[in-house]
Write an enzyme that holds these catalytic residues in place. Structure first.
Site, PDB file in Angstrom:
ATOM      1  N   TYR A  37      -6.260   7.982 -22.039  1.00 14.68           N
ATOM      2  CA  TYR A  37      -6.301   6.565 -21.655  1.00 14.68           C
ATOM      3  C   TYR A  37      -7.217   6.245 -20.482  1.00 14.68           C
ATOM      4  O   TYR A  37      -7.407   5.075 -20.171  1.00 14.68           O
ATOM      5  CB  TYR A  37      -4.881   6.065 -21.337  1.00 14.68           C
ATOM      6  CG  TYR A  37      -4.118   5.658 -22.568  1.00 14.68           C
ATOM      7  CD1 TYR A  37      -3.552   6.621 -23.390  1.00 14.68           C
ATOM      8  CD2 TYR A  37      -3.959   4.327 -22.909  1.00 14.68           C
ATOM      9  CE1 TYR A  37      -2.847   6.255 -24.522  1.00 14.68           C
ATOM     10  CE2 TYR A  37      -3.255   3.951 -24.034  1.00 14.68           C
ATOM     11  CZ  TYR A  37      -2.698   4.920 -24.840  1.00 14.68           C
ATOM     12  OH  TYR A  37      -2.001   4.548 -25.955  1.00 14.68           O
ATOM     13  N   LYS A  89       1.128  19.711 -26.391  1.00 11.09           N
ATOM     14  CA  LYS A  89       0.520  20.413 -27.525  1.00 11.09           C
ATOM     15  C   LYS A  89      -0.326  21.550 -26.962  1.00 11.09           C
ATOM     16  O   LYS A  89      -1.467  21.770 -27.358  1.00 11.09           O
ATOM     17  CB  LYS A  89      -0.313  19.399 -28.347  1.00 11.09           C
ATOM     18  CG  LYS A  89      -0.881  19.918 -29.642  1.00 11.09           C
ATOM     19  CD  LYS A  89       0.150  20.303 -30.695  1.00 11.09           C
ATOM     20  CE  LYS A  89      -0.543  21.006 -31.852  1.00 11.09           C
ATOM     21  NZ  LYS A  89       0.420  21.559 -32.838  1.00 11.09           N
ATOM     22  N   ASP A  94       4.200  17.840 -32.427  1.00 15.30           N
ATOM     23  CA  ASP A  94       4.399  17.737 -33.883  1.00 15.30           C
ATOM     24  C   ASP A  94       5.853  18.073 -34.247  1.00 15.30           C
ATOM     25  O   ASP A  94       6.515  17.335 -34.982  1.00 15.30           O
ATOM     26  CB  ASP A  94       3.392  18.611 -34.664  1.00 15.30           C
ATOM     27  CG  ASP A  94       3.254  20.027 -34.136  1.00 15.30           C
ATOM     28  OD1 ASP A  94       3.820  20.339 -33.060  1.00 15.30           O
ATOM     29  OD2 ASP A  94       2.568  20.852 -34.795  1.00 15.30           O
ATOM     30  N   ASP A 107       2.764   7.360 -26.176  1.00 13.64           N
ATOM     31  CA  ASP A 107       2.555   6.100 -26.900  1.00 13.64           C
ATOM     32  C   ASP A 107       3.083   6.235 -28.327  1.00 13.64           C
ATOM     33  O   ASP A 107       3.814   5.375 -28.822  1.00 13.64           O
ATOM     34  CB  ASP A 107       1.056   5.768 -26.919  1.00 13.64           C
ATOM     35  CG  ASP A 107       0.766   4.518 -27.729  1.00 13.64           C
ATOM     36  OD1 ASP A 107       1.458   3.511 -27.522  1.00 13.64           O
ATOM     37  OD2 ASP A 107      -0.126   4.564 -28.593  1.00 13.64           O
ATOM     38  N   ASP A 149       6.954   4.768 -30.392  1.00  8.13           N
ATOM     39  CA  ASP A 149       7.056   3.874 -31.553  1.00  8.13           C
ATOM     40  C   ASP A 149       8.039   4.470 -32.566  1.00  8.13           C
ATOM     41  O   ASP A 149       8.815   3.742 -33.195  1.00  8.13           O
ATOM     42  CB  ASP A 149       5.694   3.640 -32.223  1.00  8.13           C
ATOM     43  CG  ASP A 149       4.980   2.393 -31.691  1.00  8.13           C
ATOM     44  OD1 ASP A 149       5.230   2.020 -30.523  1.00  8.13           O
ATOM     45  OD2 ASP A 149       4.163   1.800 -32.423  1.00  8.13           O
TER      46      ASP A 149
HETATM   47  C1  IPM Z   1       1.915   0.327 -25.578  1.00  8.21           C
HETATM   48  C2  IPM Z   1       0.708  -0.253 -26.251  1.00  8.21           C
HETATM   49  C3  IPM Z   1      -0.504  -0.073 -25.338  1.00  8.21           C
HETATM   50  C4  IPM Z   1      -0.719   1.428 -25.184  1.00  8.21           C
HETATM   51  C5  IPM Z   1      -1.786  -0.786 -25.783  1.00  8.21           C
HETATM   52  C6  IPM Z   1      -1.579  -2.266 -25.953  1.00  8.21           C
HETATM   53  C7  IPM Z   1      -2.935  -0.525 -24.830  1.00  8.21           C
HETATM   54  O1  IPM Z   1       0.528   0.304 -27.499  1.00  8.21           O
HETATM   55  O2  IPM Z   1       2.278  -0.162 -24.498  1.00  8.21           O
HETATM   56  O3  IPM Z   1       2.508   1.269 -26.106  1.00  8.21           O
HETATM   57  O4  IPM Z   1      -1.409   2.046 -26.007  1.00  8.21           O
HETATM   58  O5  IPM Z   1      -0.196   1.977 -24.229  1.00  8.21           O
HETATM   59 MN    MN Z   2       2.118   1.702 -28.098  1.00 12.20          MN
END
Ligand code: IPM
Ligand code: MN
Length: 356
Positions: A138, A190, A222, A246, A250
């Site tokens: 990042y 990893k 993984d 990140d 999710d």
């Molecule tokens: C998150 C989002 C951000 C990230 C984006 C919007 C830059 O996906 O907060 O998880 O990748 O960190």
């Molecule tokens: Mn994200």
């Protein structure tokens, strides 16, 4: 009368303003119950502001943000603007600009009907991720060589520093100690394939030696993704580099019921920090009154906890949990049939029912 908190609000794009509006209804309610005041200052940054003024996120705004008690962000991103431009300037801009080095992301299941995992119940899904938030892929160091030709080369650098890794790891050990659930901390990396990540493995062991009561686990990303689905009960506190953090959060959001519930705190302990739902701006759902605002409400919960209003934070969590456990909210997706405002109504109802 209690303290007055100064909160900077960046409502942002797409569904951002709607979820911020709903979260503020809950903030209002707990402020009056718990007897504190707050003042919100709106910052206009996002797609509309950019398209009107060509301004993304000026340095002067970053300086102003430092004087607030907390920042509350809705969502950033808009298809009318070049991919990633707003996200990098505003979301990453604040994270990097204010050195918010931990992205704290809880994953908690409140009702078994909400998880797609067969046979898993709330006792199996209760974990928290410490995502390193200022390094790794990042940092944005990238480039192209012979762009657009058959010989094109692209690079994106993964940057890890001793200071950056150590402070995230230390935060995670402290959290594992404070949380006191299983007293286990898992490092996810990893390092078997990306040998540079050996810096994580080594620092984790070094810092871990100062926390003998915390059991250390080590998983590769993984395998960790697979275990999250098969055995979420193995997870308590986990520390993870930025990019993997990140992705895995999710997945975490999905197993707790969806992006509609997942919140995060971008923290620099002792300094102004930023709280946001982890979902994006979902432009196609903007203004339709279908998006679930619980993630933004949970972000307000984290914000209040951070500034020291623990009682109000707990009140919000318990009301959300009660609303979800009541069975009146079975689905957090945009096709659930529950309107944005109705989710909040349910939370407010529980809040008032439980109020002293
Ligand atoms: C998150 C989002 C951000 C990230 C984006 C919007 C830059 O996906 O907060 O998880 O990748 O960190
Ligand atoms: Mn994200």
């Amino acid at each position: 009368m209690g303290k007055e908190y100064q909160i900077a609000v960046i409502a942002g794009d797409g569904v951002g303003p709607e979820v911020v509006r709903e979260a503020r209804r809950v903030l209002d309610a707990v402020a009056s119950i718990d007897g504190f005041r707050y003042r919100c200052s709106e910052f206009p940054y996002g797609a509309d502001h950019y398209l009107k003024t060509q301004e993304l996120m000026p340095d002067s705004a970053l300086r102003e943000l430092r004087d607030f008690d907390a920042i509350f962000l809705g969502a950033i991103g808009d298809p009318r603007v070049e991919t990633g431009l707003l996200e990098r300037a505003i979301v990453a801009g604040v994270r990097f600009g204010l050195d918010l080095y931990v992205n704290l992301r809880p994953v908690k299941l409140y009702h078994e009907d909400l998880t797609p995992l067969k046979g898993k119940t709330p006792k199996d899904v209760d974990m928290i991720f410490v995502r390193e938030n200022t390094e790794d892929l990042y940092v944005g160091i990238h480039g192209f060589f012979k762009k657009g030709t058959d010989d094109e080369v692209a690079i994106q650098e993964m940057v890890m520093t001793r200071k950056g890794v150590e402070r995230a790891v230390r935060y995670a050990f402290e959290l594992a100690r404070k949380r006191g659930k299983s007293k286990r901390l898992m490092l996810i990396d990893k390092a078997n394939a990306l040998r540079g990540q050996d810096i994580w493995t080594r620092i984790f062991e070094e810092v871990g030696a100062e926390y003998p009561e915390i059991q250390r686990d080590h998983a590769y990303i993984d395998a960790a993704m697979m275990w999250m689905v098969k055995n979420p009960e193995w997870f308590d506190v986990a520390v993870v580099p930025n990019m993997f953090g990140d992705i895995i959060t999710d997945l975490g959001a999905a197993i707790q019921g969806g992006m509609g519930l997942a919140a995060s705190g971008n923290l620099h302990p002792g300094q102004v920090s930023m709280f946001e739902p982890i979902h994006g701006s979902a432009p196609k759902h903007a203004g339709r009154n279908v998006i679930c605002p619980l993630a933004a409400i949970a972000a307000v919960q984290m914000l209040l906890d951070y500034v020291g209003e623990e009682r109000a934070a707990t009140r919000i969590e318990q009301s959300m949990a009660a609303a979800l456990q009541s069975g009146r909210i079975r689905d957090l997706s945009t096709s659930s049939g529950t309107a944005t405002t109705e989710y909040t109504d349910h939370v407010l109802e529980e809040l008032r029912a439980a109020a002293p």
